[in-house]
Design a protein around this motif. Structure first.
Motif, PDB file in Angstrom:
ATOM      1  N   LEU A  24       0.831  -1.200   0.000  1.00  0.00           N
ATOM      2  CA  LEU A  24       0.000   0.000   0.000  1.00  0.00           C
ATOM      3  C   LEU A  24       0.870   1.256   0.000  1.00  0.00           C
ATOM      4  O   LEU A  24       0.643   2.184  -0.795  1.00  0.00           O
ATOM      5  CB  LEU A  24      -0.936  -0.001   1.208  1.00  0.00           C
ATOM      6  N   LEU A  25       1.880   1.311   0.868  1.00  0.00           N
ATOM      7  CA  LEU A  25       2.752   2.480   0.923  1.00  0.00           C
ATOM      8  C   LEU A  25       3.490   2.680  -0.389  1.00  0.00           C
ATOM      9  O   LEU A  25       3.595   3.805  -0.895  1.00  0.00           O
ATOM     10  CB  LEU A  25       3.756   2.330   2.075  1.00  0.00           C
ATOM     11  N   GLU A  26       3.999   1.602  -0.964  1.00  0.00           N
ATOM     12  CA  GLU A  26       4.773   1.720  -2.202  1.00  0.00           C
ATOM     13  C   GLU A  26       3.889   2.110  -3.385  1.00  0.00           C
ATOM     14  O   GLU A  26       4.356   2.765  -4.322  1.00  0.00           O
ATOM     15  CB  GLU A  26       5.506   0.405  -2.465  1.00  0.00           C
ATOM     16  N   THR A  27       2.618   1.741  -3.331  1.00  0.00           N
ATOM     17  CA  THR A  27       1.689   2.165  -4.380  1.00  0.00           C
ATOM     18  C   THR A  27       1.347   3.642  -4.213  1.00  0.00           C
ATOM     19  O   THR A  27       1.265   4.391  -5.190  1.00  0.00           O
ATOM     20  CB  THR A  27       0.406   1.304  -4.352  1.00  0.00           C
ATOM     21  N   ILE A  28       1.163   4.090  -2.966  1.00  0.00           N
ATOM     22  CA  ILE A  28       0.945   5.522  -2.713  1.00  0.00           C
ATOM     23  C   ILE A  28       2.163   6.329  -3.186  1.00  0.00           C
ATOM     24  O   ILE A  28       2.021   7.405  -3.779  1.00  0.00           O
ATOM     25  CB  ILE A  28       0.685   5.778  -1.220  1.00  0.00           C
ATOM     26  N   ALA A  29       3.359   5.793  -2.926  1.00  0.00           N
ATOM     27  CA  ALA A  29       4.596   6.500  -3.281  1.00  0.00           C
ATOM     28  C   ALA A  29       4.842   6.536  -4.785  1.00  0.00           C
ATOM     29  O   ALA A  29       5.636   7.350  -5.266  1.00  0.00           O
ATOM     30  CB  ALA A  29       5.782   5.846  -2.578  1.00  0.00           C
ATOM     31  N   GLY A  30       4.184   5.646  -5.550  1.00  0.00           N
ATOM     32  CA  GLY A  30       4.375   5.612  -6.992  1.00  0.00           C
ATOM     33  C   GLY A  30       5.382   4.591  -7.457  1.00  0.00           C
ATOM     34  O   GLY A  30       5.745   4.546  -8.638  1.00  0.00           O
ATOM     35  N   ILE A  31       5.840   3.741  -6.548  1.00  0.00           N
ATOM     36  CA  ILE A  31       6.764   2.680  -6.943  1.00  0.00           C
ATOM     37  C   ILE A  31       6.035   1.638  -7.776  1.00  0.00           C
ATOM     38  O   ILE A  31       6.594   1.062  -8.717  1.00  0.00           O
ATOM     39  CB  ILE A  31       7.396   2.046  -5.682  1.00  0.00           C
ATOM     40  N   TYR A  32       4.766   1.383  -7.455  1.00  0.00           N
ATOM     41  CA  TYR A  32       3.925   0.482  -8.235  1.00  0.00           C
ATOM     42  C   TYR A  32       2.675   1.228  -8.691  1.00  0.00           C
ATOM     43  O   TYR A  32       2.186   2.128  -7.988  1.00  0.00           O
ATOM     44  CB  TYR A  32       3.505  -0.739  -7.415  1.00  0.00           C
ATOM     45  N   SER A  33       2.162   0.844  -9.855  1.00  0.00           N
ATOM     46  CA  SER A  33       0.889   1.383 -10.335  1.00  0.00           C
ATOM     47  C   SER A  33      -0.231   0.459  -9.896  1.00  0.00           C
ATOM     48  O   SER A  33      -0.101  -0.771  -9.991  1.00  0.00           O
ATOM     49  CB  SER A  33       0.893   1.480 -11.861  1.00  0.00           C
ATOM     50  N   PRO A  34      -1.342   1.004  -9.431  1.00  0.00           N
ATOM     51  CA  PRO A  34      -2.448   0.143  -9.005  1.00  0.00           C
ATOM     52  C   PRO A  34      -3.127  -0.531 -10.194  1.00  0.00           C
ATOM     53  O   PRO A  34      -3.091  -0.016 -11.316  1.00  0.00           O
ATOM     54  CB  PRO A  34      -3.393   1.127  -8.305  1.00  0.00           C
ATOM     55  N   ASP A  35      -3.750  -1.665  -9.950  1.00  0.00           N
ATOM     56  CA  ASP A  35      -4.558  -2.317 -10.978  1.00  0.00           C
ATOM     57  C   ASP A  35      -5.870  -1.561 -11.177  1.00  0.00           C
ATOM     58  O   ASP A  35      -6.432  -1.547 -12.271  1.00  0.00           O
ATOM     59  CB  ASP A  35      -4.850  -3.778 -10.583  1.00  0.00           C
ATOM     60  N   SER A  36      -6.359  -0.951 -10.103  1.00  0.00           N
ATOM     61  CA  SER A  36      -7.558  -0.116 -10.177  1.00  0.00           C
ATOM     62  C   SER A  36      -7.556   0.836  -8.995  1.00  0.00           C
ATOM     63  O   SER A  36      -6.836   0.627  -8.016  1.00  0.00           O
ATOM     64  CB  SER A  36      -8.834  -0.966 -10.178  1.00  0.00           C
ATOM     65  N   GLY A  37      -8.387   1.877  -9.091  1.00  0.00           N
ATOM     66  CA  GLY A  37      -8.477   2.849  -8.017  1.00  0.00           C
ATOM     67  C   GLY A  37      -7.700   4.124  -8.323  1.00  0.00           C
ATOM     68  O   GLY A  37      -7.013   4.229  -9.341  1.00  0.00           O
ATOM     69  N   LYS A  38      -7.827   5.100  -7.418  1.00  0.00           N
ATOM     70  CA  LYS A  38      -7.193   6.394  -7.611  1.00  0.00           C
ATOM     71  C   LYS A  38      -6.485   6.862  -6.349  1.00  0.00           C
ATOM     72  O   LYS A  38      -6.873   6.511  -5.235  1.00  0.00           O
ATOM     73  CB  LYS A  38      -8.241   7.437  -8.012  1.00  0.00           C
ATOM     74  N   ILE A  39      -5.455   7.702  -6.550  1.00  0.00           N
ATOM     75  CA  ILE A  39      -4.753   8.376  -5.462  1.00  0.00           C
ATOM     76  C   ILE A  39      -4.846   9.864  -5.738  1.00  0.00           C
ATOM     77  O   ILE A  39      -4.357  10.346  -6.775  1.00  0.00           O
ATOM     78  CB  ILE A  39      -3.283   7.934  -5.368  1.00  0.00           C
ATOM     79  N   ILE A  40      -5.484  10.608  -4.833  1.00  0.00           N
ATOM     80  CA  ILE A  40      -5.711  12.034  -5.007  1.00  0.00           C
ATOM     81  C   ILE A  40      -4.917  12.788  -3.945  1.00  0.00           C
ATOM     82  O   ILE A  40      -5.084  12.536  -2.749  1.00  0.00           O
ATOM     83  CB  ILE A  40      -7.206  12.394  -4.880  1.00  0.00           C
TER      84      ILE A  40
END
Length: 355
Positions: free
Chosen positions: A43-59
């Motif tokens: 979760l942290l690494e997806t928020i940081a942009g290390i991984y792209s999510p399969d679905s959903g958004k970060i605002i």
């Protein structure tokens, strides 16, 4: 609110995020609690942009940053092992991110000295990482993350590598970061005790999903599932049958009957925190509706407290101060009485257990 996470899902090998939705407030210290493998680091690494999510958004601050490169997100991250560059001194370690962003040298020096002063590590600037203690290395890693002036600071198990004394000291220092800098902090941990010292709010994760969000008091006092109860220290968990009686609602666990306050009937799971048990040598005259005779089966002394395991038809664990243990003259094999309130028993319906 600076950060909104909306329906975030991601599969990476054996790790998953399952429709995670969170909001993080300005200058908030937010704890994400869960066991290893729950998906916290993903979760942290997806928020940081290390991984792209399969679905959903970060605002972030009203802007969709889901597909924005990590270096342009204004998000800082500190890993468990700090990841300091061994060939650079502390000053250059702290200023590394600003150099990557091509800030002028005099601005880098000024910003580095400022954040070092704020965190009390100015005297370390000329040293190398391998000459520092664990606590000092952590302060440097935090300084390196903060010097770029992030909107969000992500901390991945930042205290797990520290000894107990340093762990406690650093908890106090981490708690001051939002107040000192205005930065919102997301801190992941598997230590439930970090909640009380640090968190304004907490999310509990299990198997890639958020199972409860609330203040530390809400998480501890009103867990929504047996998993949350067990993970926050409710050692006494049992399956039983809830039923109505002329004495009110009770739960039968084998031959033991426990008075409870609950709307549920039928198969349930219930939990009692160790500190809810009251010990006595004689039957208690108390407002507590549950008074049971018990045999002390084991006593575990740990510093100033003692964990006392008793058999009252079911095995329960309670906690006493060492002084109370001696004053009550309780020893293994003794017959004693315990009492606890009906309201102290947390009751979870059968369908909660199956999720």
């Amino acid at each position: 609110m600076p950060l909104e996470i909306m329906g975030l899902s991601k599969t990476l090998g054996d790790f998953h995020l399952r429709n995670v939705t969170l909001t993080i407030d300005d200058s908030e210290y937010f704890i994400i609690l869960g066991p290893s493998g729950a998906g916290k680091s993903l979760l942290l690494e997806t928020i940081a942009g290390i991984y792209s999510p399969d679905s959903g958004k970060i605002i972030l601050d009203g802007t969709d940053i889901t597909d924005r490169p990590a270096r342009l997100r204004h998000i800082g991250m500190v890993y468990q092992d700090y990841m300091l560059f061994p060939y650079l001194n502390i000053e250059k370690n702290i200023g590394f991110g600003l150099r990557q962003l091509r800030h002028p040298s005099h601005d880098i020096r000024k910003a580095t000295e400022g954040i070092a002063s704020l965190l009390g590590i100015t005297h370390l600037l000329s040293r190398r990482p391998d000459t520092l203690s664990g606590g000092e290395q952590q302060r440097v890693a935090i300084a390196r993350a903060l010097v770029i002036k992030p909107r969000i600071l992500l901390l991945d198990e930042p205290l797990s590598a520290l000894d107990a004394i340093t762990h406690k000291k650093m908890r106090n220092e981490l708690a001051r970061i939002p107040m000192l800098t205005g930065v919102s902090v997301i801190h992941i941990t598997h230590h439930a005790e970090d909640l009380i010292s640090l968190g304004h709010r907490t999310a509990v994760m299990d198997n890639g999903a958020i199972v409860q969000i609330g203040s530390p008091d809400e998480i501890f006092q009103n867990p929504k599932t047996p998993f949350v109860a067990a993970f926050t220290g409710m050692e006494n968990l049992f399956s039983g049958i809830a039923m109505d009686s002329h004495e009110g609602k009770v739960i039968r666990i084998g031959q033991v009957k426990i008075h409870v306050i609950t709307p549920y009937t039928g198969p349930v799971q219930c939990g009692i925190r160790p500190d809810a048990l009251i010990f006595s040598r004689e039957p208690l005259k108390s407002s507590a509706r549950n008074v049971l005779m018990a045999t002390v089966t084991k006593i575990r002394r740990m510093g100033s407290i003692a964990w006392v395991v008793i058999d009252c038809g079911i095995f329960l664990t309670g906690v006493l101060t060492i002084q109370s243990l001696y004053e009550l003259r309780i020893d293994e094999g003794d017959t004693i009485f315990i009492a606890f309130k009906a309201s102290a028993v947390m009751v979870f319906p059968e369908e909660t257990q199956k999720k």
